[in-house]
Structure formats: structure tokens, C-alpha cells
Design an enzyme around this catalytic site. Structure first.
Site, mmCIF file in Angstrom:
data_model
loop_
_atom_site.group_PDB
_atom_site.id
_atom_site.type_symbol
_atom_site.label_atom_id
_atom_site.label_comp_id
_atom_site.label_asym_id
_atom_site.label_seq_id
_atom_site.Cartn_x
_atom_site.Cartn_y
_atom_site.Cartn_z
ATOM 1 N N GLN A 1 41.602 39.850 36.833
ATOM 2 C CA GLN A 1 41.876 40.902 35.826
ATOM 3 C C GLN A 1 42.070 42.272 36.465
ATOM 4 O O GLN A 1 42.987 43.015 36.137
ATOM 5 C CB GLN A 1 40.686 41.050 34.890
ATOM 6 C CG GLN A 1 40.349 39.888 34.030
ATOM 7 C CD GLN A 1 39.333 40.288 32.994
ATOM 8 O OE1 GLN A 1 39.708 40.618 31.875
ATOM 9 N NE2 GLN A 1 38.068 40.296 33.344
ATOM 10 N N ASP B 1 40.927 32.739 51.002
ATOM 11 C CA ASP B 1 39.596 32.608 50.417
ATOM 12 C C ASP B 1 38.691 33.547 51.211
ATOM 13 O O ASP B 1 38.535 33.376 52.434
ATOM 14 C CB ASP B 1 39.143 31.141 50.541
ATOM 15 C CG ASP B 1 37.793 30.900 49.869
ATOM 16 O OD1 ASP B 1 36.920 31.792 49.953
ATOM 17 O OD2 ASP B 1 37.620 29.829 49.279
ATOM 18 N N TYR C 1 23.548 35.627 40.118
ATOM 19 C CA TYR C 1 24.781 36.419 40.190
ATOM 20 C C TYR C 1 24.461 37.850 40.586
ATOM 21 O O TYR C 1 25.082 38.427 41.488
ATOM 22 C CB TYR C 1 25.512 36.382 38.832
ATOM 23 C CG TYR C 1 26.571 37.467 38.701
ATOM 24 C CD1 TYR C 1 27.801 37.336 39.349
ATOM 25 C CD2 TYR C 1 26.330 38.614 37.963
ATOM 26 C CE1 TYR C 1 28.759 38.336 39.256
ATOM 27 C CE2 TYR C 1 27.285 39.620 37.858
ATOM 28 C CZ TYR C 1 28.509 39.480 38.501
ATOM 29 O OH TYR C 1 29.452 40.476 38.419
ATOM 30 N N LYS D 1 25.565 40.045 43.922
ATOM 31 C CA LYS D 1 26.385 41.273 43.865
ATOM 32 C C LYS D 1 25.680 42.414 44.593
ATOM 33 O O LYS D 1 26.319 43.218 45.265
ATOM 34 C CB LYS D 1 26.689 41.657 42.414
ATOM 35 C CG LYS D 1 27.648 40.725 41.692
ATOM 36 C CD LYS D 1 29.043 40.656 42.326
ATOM 37 C CE LYS D 1 29.859 41.901 42.114
ATOM 38 N NZ LYS D 1 31.237 41.747 42.659
HETATM 39 N N1 LIG Z 1 34.546 40.531 34.715
HETATM 40 C C1 LIG Z 1 33.502 41.307 34.438
HETATM 41 O O1 LIG Z 1 33.013 41.369 33.292
HETATM 42 C C2 LIG Z 1 32.901 42.172 35.494
HETATM 43 C C3 LIG Z 1 33.387 42.199 36.779
HETATM 44 N N2 LIG Z 1 32.797 42.987 37.740
HETATM 45 C C4 LIG Z 1 33.319 42.991 39.087
HETATM 46 O O2 LIG Z 1 34.636 43.504 39.075
HETATM 47 C C5 LIG Z 1 35.431 42.850 40.053
HETATM 48 C C6 LIG Z 1 36.691 42.295 39.418
HETATM 49 O O3 LIG Z 1 36.332 41.326 38.423
HETATM 50 P P1 LIG Z 1 37.419 40.682 37.461
HETATM 51 O O4 LIG Z 1 38.794 41.081 37.857
HETATM 52 O O5 LIG Z 1 36.992 40.899 36.076
HETATM 53 O O6 LIG Z 1 37.188 39.155 37.826
HETATM 54 P P2 LIG Z 1 38.142 37.893 37.564
HETATM 55 O O7 LIG Z 1 37.229 36.744 37.377
HETATM 56 O O8 LIG Z 1 39.179 38.196 36.565
HETATM 57 O O9 LIG Z 1 38.880 37.761 38.976
HETATM 58 C C7 LIG Z 1 38.202 37.419 40.126
HETATM 59 C C8 LIG Z 1 39.220 36.845 41.085
HETATM 60 O O10 LIG Z 1 38.547 36.523 42.296
HETATM 61 C C9 LIG Z 1 39.042 35.276 42.732
HETATM 62 N N3 LIG Z 1 38.096 34.659 43.646
HETATM 63 C C10 LIG Z 1 36.915 34.061 43.337
HETATM 64 N N4 LIG Z 1 36.344 33.611 44.461
HETATM 65 C C11 LIG Z 1 37.182 33.912 45.479
HETATM 66 C C12 LIG Z 1 37.176 33.678 46.870
HETATM 67 N N5 LIG Z 1 36.159 33.035 47.453
HETATM 68 N N6 LIG Z 1 38.209 34.121 47.622
HETATM 69 C C13 LIG Z 1 39.233 34.768 47.039
HETATM 70 N N7 LIG Z 1 39.317 35.005 45.734
HETATM 71 C C14 LIG Z 1 38.299 34.577 44.959
HETATM 72 C C15 LIG Z 1 39.243 34.481 41.467
HETATM 73 O O11 LIG Z 1 40.095 33.406 41.723
HETATM 74 P P3 LIG Z 1 39.919 32.037 40.864
HETATM 75 O O12 LIG Z 1 40.316 32.395 39.451
HETATM 76 O O13 LIG Z 1 40.842 31.110 41.570
HETATM 77 O O14 LIG Z 1 38.469 31.676 40.966
HETATM 78 C C16 LIG Z 1 39.871 35.537 40.560
HETATM 79 O O15 LIG Z 1 41.256 35.616 40.747
HETATM 80 C C17 LIG Z 1 34.495 41.817 40.700
HETATM 81 O O16 LIG Z 1 33.897 42.372 41.829
HETATM 82 C C18 LIG Z 1 33.446 41.581 39.650
HETATM 83 O O17 LIG Z 1 32.223 41.114 40.164
HETATM 84 C C19 LIG Z 1 31.740 43.793 37.461
HETATM 85 C C20 LIG Z 1 31.235 43.836 36.195
HETATM 86 C C21 LIG Z 1 31.786 43.044 35.115
HETATM 87 C C1 LIG Z 2 30.043 34.088 24.185
HETATM 88 C C2 LIG Z 2 28.833 34.782 23.611
HETATM 89 C C3 LIG Z 2 28.141 35.713 24.380
HETATM 90 N N1 LIG Z 2 27.061 36.313 23.869
HETATM 91 C C4 LIG Z 2 26.353 37.315 24.683
HETATM 92 C C5 LIG Z 2 25.909 36.887 26.068
HETATM 93 C C6 LIG Z 2 25.966 38.180 26.853
HETATM 94 O O1 LIG Z 2 24.742 38.892 26.672
HETATM 95 C C7 LIG Z 2 27.069 38.963 26.186
HETATM 96 C C8 LIG Z 2 28.399 38.952 26.926
HETATM 97 O O2 LIG Z 2 28.850 37.627 27.120
HETATM 98 P P1 LIG Z 2 29.695 37.217 28.397
HETATM 99 O O3 LIG Z 2 29.773 35.754 28.460
HETATM 100 O O4 LIG Z 2 30.937 38.023 28.429
HETATM 101 O O5 LIG Z 2 28.612 37.772 29.435
HETATM 102 P P2 LIG Z 2 28.455 37.914 30.926
HETATM 103 O O6 LIG Z 2 29.133 36.838 31.648
HETATM 104 O O7 LIG Z 2 27.030 38.116 31.137
HETATM 105 O O8 LIG Z 2 29.240 39.283 31.230
HETATM 106 C C9 LIG Z 2 28.995 39.878 32.474
HETATM 107 O O9 LIG Z 2 29.915 39.424 33.408
HETATM 108 C C10 LIG Z 2 29.525 39.763 34.721
HETATM 109 C C11 LIG Z 2 30.604 39.260 35.656
HETATM 110 C C12 LIG Z 2 29.169 41.191 34.868
HETATM 111 O O10 LIG Z 2 29.130 41.691 35.987
HETATM 112 C C13 LIG Z 2 28.645 41.958 33.707
HETATM 113 O O11 LIG Z 2 29.042 43.320 33.744
HETATM 114 C C14 LIG Z 2 28.904 41.364 32.353
HETATM 115 O O12 LIG Z 2 29.964 41.866 31.659
HETATM 116 O O13 LIG Z 2 27.233 38.405 24.883
HETATM 117 C C15 LIG Z 2 26.614 36.038 22.590
HETATM 118 O O14 LIG Z 2 25.608 36.603 22.139
HETATM 119 N N2 LIG Z 2 27.291 35.124 21.819
HETATM 120 C C16 LIG Z 2 28.380 34.476 22.291
HETATM 121 O O15 LIG Z 2 28.970 33.621 21.564
#
Ligand SMILES: NC(=O)C1=CN([C@@H]2O[C@H](COP(=O)(O)OP(=O)(O)OC[C@H]3O[C@@H](n4cnc5c(N)ncnc54)[C@H](OP(=O)(O)O)[C@@H]3O)[C@@H](O)[C@H]2O)C=CC1
Ligand SMILES: Cc1cn([C@H]2C[C@H](O)[C@@H](COP(=O)(O)OP(=O)(O)O[C@H]3O[C@@H](C)C(=O)[C@@H](O)[C@H]3O)O2)c(=O)[nH]c1=O
Length: 292
Positions: free
Chosen positions: A13, A38, A127, A131
């Protein structure tokens, strides 16, 4: 910007938005998705970085499955911890700045105000620990990494990723016609990926380093957020508030994890758009992508 930028995790994303934003600002951008490089492979990372000799290395790759990580903590640690060490060492070899992304989940959620960069970390699960390890590895090997903590990322790229995002999850559940129960006692600051990518490039252009928070800027419970999503999408599924006691998950999550963007704004970076504006923009882009 005239710099060479190497982006890992370019199909996620945030990765797709960073590719677009750095390119739009004139950078010479190279990107690799997981099938190309990777990041858990040190030789693959080293070779990719050396082939570009970039000024900036960006890590948008991550293992993001918070609950699954409780069953496979090693996989989470490899991708989010040890792999950042690979990137840091490769960046050091060519003198590049590493830009790395971390999470609000490094905090335990006991604060009564949005978290600032100097608050103590206390991750609650596999997780989150992985991080925090990534942050430490970036800081251990490099003099000036930029570590951006964010929260609940959503971007149109999520339509095409395995993990997706909370909005896609809600829209899918609404389509299935089920009663949707969402926690009202957990508060975060959902973050729009295109806006985060733009602020990231702003920070790189200004030469910012250190730990910086860039969350969505609007503290909101997941339940209220779901309400907002359905209102903006014009949908009326049966949505009910629940609590963490009722909605059990394998991973513990912080109850209150909004990030304060005050430090970022004090550096002259534009505030984030309101959550309503961001969700509206997301839904419009989504519509266009589905129609094309
Ligand atoms: N999504 C969220 O809610 C949050 C994200 N973040 C952080 O923000 C950053 C971006 O997240 P976001 O774009 O949302 O994540 P996404 O899950 O959308 O994208 C992560 C990407 O990383 C790839 N990936 C996973 N493992 C590897 C690997 N070993 N080598 C190379 N690529 C890999 C995935 O590929 P594949 O799909 O093939 O697994 C995917 O394309 C990350 O650091 C995440 O931890 C922080 C807070 C919240
Ligand atoms: C799907 C679902 C989630 N939830 C809750 C669980 C959680 O507390 C919140 C958000 O759900 P998610 O599955 O998106 O949660 P989650 O995977 O914990 O989202 C997190 O992702 C990682 C990568 C991060 O780093 C964080 O910033 C955070 O956004 O909503 C419900 O209460 N009902 C539901 O049906």
C-alpha cells in the site's frame, strides 16, 4: 529531487505511493517487490542496493499480520527485525540514508494523550516486538536513519495486496450481509497512504532524521471509524459496537495508540488531511480503480 532512491516492498500500500511520489518529485527511483528481492536475504538486498548506489534506501516491506504473528513469531522477526539489519548494512556500505516505517503498536496504549516520539515503548505482542527490533537495528548500524511510525495504513494499493486494509475488510463484510461487530474501546489514528508518502518525501527533501510520528492525525475508535467508512460509502450494514473483552484476538493490541504529529509539523511539514477527507478520497480512487 535529483537523488537515486531504492525502494523495497514497492508493491505494498505504501510502497506504490512512495514509488509514485518520489518519481513525481524527480528522483531516479528503483523498486523491488517481494518476488524480486526478499529483504530477509542479505545477499539479495546487498546486490540490489549496490546495483543502484542510491542516496536513499526506503523500506516499505513488512510482515503485517498481527494475529498470525503470534503463531509464527520467528517469521515476523525475520522480516521486521533481522531484514532491517540487512537494509541498514547495505545502506551503510554506500552511505545512503535508510527510511524505515514502524508502528503505533510499539506502545502499550496506557497513555491518556496521543503518543510523542520520546514516550517509552512497550510492545504487547510478536508483531510489535519485531517492529521495535527493526527500529533498533536501523539505529544500531546507521548514524542518521529516518524512522517514521505510523498507524492503521489504508491506501488504494490495498485493493491488490494480500493483507488489504481495514476499509476493504469492512466493505467486504458489508457485502456479505453479516452483522459487523467492531471494538469501540480501542482508539488509533488511521493513516492515508498517499498523504503519508507525500510527507515522507517532504521529510527526505528537508534532510530530516530520527524517529518521527506520522499518523492520520485524527484519534478515533475502530467502531467510529467503521461508521465513518459506511457513511462515506453510502452503505447501511448492521454495525454494532463491541469491546476487547467480547472481540477476542490472538494478539494483544494497545487500547489507545493515536500518534501525535506535533514534531513533524514543527519541522514545517504540512499537517495530514482530515480522516473524512482521506476516506472520501480513498473511496473515489477505489471506485475508479474498480471501474478500469
Ligand atoms: N498496514 C498498516 O496498517 C500499518 C503499516 N505500518 C508499516 O508501514 C509500512 C508499510 O505497510 P503497508 O504498505 O500498509 O503494508 P502492505 O502489507 O500493504 O505491504 C507490505 C509489502 O511488503 C511485502 N513484503 C512482506 N515481506 C517481505 C519480504 N520478506 N521481502 C520483501 N517484501 C516483503 C509484501 O509482499 P507480499 O504481499 O508478497 O507479502 C507487501 O507487498 C510497514 O513497515 C508496516 O509495518 C505501520 C502501521 C500500520
Ligand atoms: C475485522 C475487525 C477488526 N476489529 C478490530 C481489531 C483491531 O483492534 C481493529 C483493527 O483491525 P485490523 O484487523 O485492521 O487490525 P490490526 O491488524 O491490528 O491493524 C494494525 O495493523 C498493524 C500492521 C499496525 O501496525 C497497526 O498500526 C494497526 O493498524 O479493529 C473488530 O473489532 N471487528 C472486526 O470485525
Amino acid at each position: 529531487m535529483q537523488k537515486k532512491v531504492a525502494i523495497f516492498g514497492c508493491a505494498g500500500q505504501l510502497g506504490v505511493e512512495l514509488m509514485r511520489e518520489f518519481s513525481a518529485r524527480g528522483a531516479k527511483v528503483s523498486g523491488w517487490e517481494r518476488s524480486h528481492v526478499d529483504i530477509t536475504s542479505a545477499p539479495a538486498v546487498e546486490e540490489a542496493v549496490a546495483s543502484v548506489d542510491p542516496e536513499i534506501v526506503v523500506n516499505a516491506a513488512a510482515y503485517n499480520m498481527v494475529d498470525v504473528a503470534e503463531n509464527e513469531p520467528y517469521a515476523a522477526f525475520q522480516a521486521n527485525g533481522l531484514a532491517v539489519r540487512n537494509l541498514a548494512l547495505a545502506s551503510r556500505q554506500c552511505g545512503a540514508q535508510l527510511v524505515h516505517f514502524s508502528t503505533d503498536y510499539v506502545f502499550d496504549g496506557t497513555s491518556d494523550r496521543p503518543y510523542v516520539e520520546t514516550d517509552a515503548t512497550h510492545p504487547l505482542g510478536a508483531y510489535a516486538v519485531s517492529k521495535l527490533a527493526g527500529e533498533l537495528y536501523a539505529q544500531a548500524y546507521l548514524p542518521n536513519p529516518l524512522v517514521i511510525r505510523t498507524s492503521g495504513v489504508f491506501g488504494p494499493g490495498g485493493l491488490r495486496t494480500a493483507r488489504g486494509n481495514f476499509i476493504e475488510l469492512m466493505l467486504r463484510m458489508a457485502g456479505e450481509g453479516k452483522t459487523i461487530r467492531v471494538v469501540e474501546d480501542h482508539v488509533a489514528s488511521p493513516t492515508y497512504a498517499p498523504a503519508l508518502a507525500a510527507r515522507t518525501v517532504d521529510m527526505v527533501e528537508k534532510g530530516v532524521s530520527g524517529v518521527i510520528h506520522c499518523g492520520g492525525g485524527t484519534p478515533i475508535s475502530w467502531y467510529r471509524y467503521a461508521e465513518l467508512i459506511f457513511r462515506e460509502a453510502g452503505l447501511t450494514p448492521e454495525l454494532k459496537p463491541t469491546t476487547e473483552r467480547e472481540y477476542r484476538t490472538p494478539a494483544r493490541r494497545p487500547k489507545f495508540s493515536p500518534l501525535s504529529n506535533a514534531k513533524m509539523e514543527s519541522l514545517g511539514i504540512e499537517p495530514m488531511p482530515s480522516l473524512e477527507t482521506a476516506v472520501r478520497s480513498y473511496l473515489q480512487l477505489r471506485q475508479r480503480m474498480l471501474a478500469s
